[in-house]
Write a protein that holds these residues in place. Structure first.
Motif, short mmCIF file in Angstrom:
data_model
loop_
_atom_site.label_atom_id
_atom_site.label_comp_id
_atom_site.label_asym_id
_atom_site.label_seq_id
_atom_site.Cartn_x
_atom_site.Cartn_y
_atom_site.Cartn_z
N LEU A 41 -57.08 -0.49 20.19
CA LEU A 41 -57.82 -1.74 19.97
C LEU A 41 -56.95 -2.79 19.29
O LEU A 41 -56.98 -3.96 19.65
N ALA A 42 -56.17 -2.35 18.32
CA ALA A 42 -55.28 -3.30 17.63
C ALA A 42 -54.25 -3.87 18.61
O ALA A 42 -53.96 -5.08 18.58
N SER A 43 -53.73 -3.03 19.52
CA SER A 43 -52.76 -3.53 20.52
C SER A 43 -53.41 -4.59 21.40
O SER A 43 -52.73 -5.49 21.88
N GLY A 44 -54.72 -4.46 21.61
CA GLY A 44 -55.43 -5.43 22.45
C GLY A 44 -55.88 -6.66 21.68
O GLY A 44 -56.55 -7.52 22.24
N GLY A 45 -55.58 -6.74 20.39
CA GLY A 45 -55.87 -7.95 19.62
C GLY A 45 -57.09 -7.87 18.73
O GLY A 45 -57.49 -8.88 18.13
N SER A 90 -54.14 4.49 29.02
CA SER A 90 -54.53 3.10 28.73
C SER A 90 -53.52 2.14 29.35
O SER A 90 -52.37 2.52 29.59
N ASN A 91 -53.98 0.93 29.62
CA ASN A 91 -53.12 -0.13 30.18
C ASN A 91 -52.35 0.34 31.41
O ASN A 91 -51.18 0.01 31.60
N SER A 127 -56.26 -0.47 36.43
CA SER A 127 -56.66 0.14 35.15
C SER A 127 -57.44 1.42 35.38
O SER A 127 -58.19 1.54 36.35
N ALA A 128 -57.27 2.37 34.48
CA ALA A 128 -58.10 3.57 34.51
C ALA A 128 -59.47 3.24 33.92
O ALA A 128 -59.61 2.34 33.09
N LEU A 175 -64.89 -4.05 24.29
CA LEU A 175 -64.02 -3.16 23.51
C LEU A 175 -63.19 -2.26 24.43
O LEU A 175 -62.02 -2.00 24.17
N ILE A 176 -63.83 -1.78 25.49
CA ILE A 176 -63.12 -0.89 26.43
C ILE A 176 -61.96 -1.65 27.08
O ILE A 176 -60.84 -1.13 27.20
N ARG A 177 -62.21 -2.90 27.46
CA ARG A 177 -61.12 -3.70 28.06
C ARG A 177 -60.04 -3.98 27.03
O ARG A 177 -58.85 -3.93 27.34
N THR A 178 -60.47 -4.25 25.80
CA THR A 178 -59.48 -4.50 24.74
C THR A 178 -58.57 -3.29 24.55
O THR A 178 -57.38 -3.42 24.26
#
Ligand SMILES: NC(=O)c1ccc[n+]([C@@H]2O[C@H](COP(=O)([O-])OP(=O)(O)OC[C@H]3O[C@@H](n4cnc5c(N)ncnc54)[C@H](OP(=O)(O)O)[C@@H]3O)[C@@H](O)[C@H]2O)c1
Length: 215
Positions: free
Chosen positions: A19-23, A143-144, A149-150, A168-171
């Protein structure tokens, strides 16, 4: 946006990192906060360690309860007054492991953990069962994914919770696919037909519709 993560062990720490990697901004807490502090130091400025479980919810729109099923109700009771209006994401599988490593389901066959957890929450909390649908290692490695996307499956009875958990899942680097209401959570847990699958959206949707699903 800000998400609280209560429980920073094997799964919670990977969810937090993704989640942190996604912002996403994070507020972390754990039983004695030692693992939360170690994790926050690794993540950097996106994560702060809260003073406790209730404090973790301050200013957060959502909370992920990355806790063993055996402690989940106690923590929900502890933070109940702070959950109104928030998305509550539960990745817990209703399992326990004994000293010999034998895994046992804590609920009778056919009883969905999603229904049980929904019964523990007060009316103003919006529940989504999600983020516990694959092992932590698989979650991290899939992820990613590119070019497609998975999928991360989720279950909810609440339309707004669905929108919020999809964000959140997309993040976290996945494509969200809803399996159904919270009573479908047994399909997502260890032993369920949709657990530990790394698939794209088209395959995910055909699997959901499979006639043997949820049995
Ligand atoms: N690990 C996986 O691969 C995986 C995959 C899918 C689903 N799940 C599900 O995810 C859940 C968590 O699994 P896990 O492997 O992450 O377990 P874990 O490594 O044992 O981590 C549990 C976390 O809960 C925290 N905790 C315990 N009591 C607490 C309390 N009263 N207040 C706040 N935090 C508390 C612990 O704090 P401390 O760190 O301070 O001890 C720890 O950070 C389980 O229900 C499991 O079924 C796990």
């Amino acid at each position: 946006m800000t998400t609280a993560i209560i429980g920073t062990g094997g799964l919670g720490s990977i969810i937090a990192r993704q989640l942190a990697s996604g912002g996403e901004a994070l507020r972390l807490s754990s039983a004695n906060n030692e693992s939360a502090r170690t994790l926050a130091a690794k993540i950097g400025s996106a994560a702060v360690v809260a003073a406790g479980n209730r404090d973790a919810l301050q200013g957060a729109e959502a909370v992920v309860l990355a806790l063993r099923f055996t402690v989940l109700k106690g923590v929900i009771d502890e933070i109940a007054g702070s959950l109104t209006g928030k998305l509550v994401v539960v990745p817990s599988n209703p399992l326990s492991t004994d000293a010999q490593g034998n895994v046992r389901r804590l609920l009778p066959k056919g009883q969905s953990s999603g229904k049980v957890v929904a019964g523990w929450l007060s009316a103003g909390a919006r529940l989504a069962m999600a983020f516990g649908t694959m092992s932590a290692d698989l979650f991290e490695s899939s992820s990613n994914r590119s070019p497609e996307s998975a999928v991360l499956f989720y279950a909810t009875d609440d339309g707004r919770a669905g929108e919020e958990v999809e964000r959140l899942i997309r993040t976290a680097g996945f494509e969200p696919v809803k399996v159904g209401g919270v009573e479908q959570s047994d399909r997502l847990e260890v032993g369920g037909d949709l657990h530990d699958l790394v698939v794209g959206p088209a395959e995910a949707r055909s699997l959901i519709a499979a006639p043997n699903g949820g049995s």
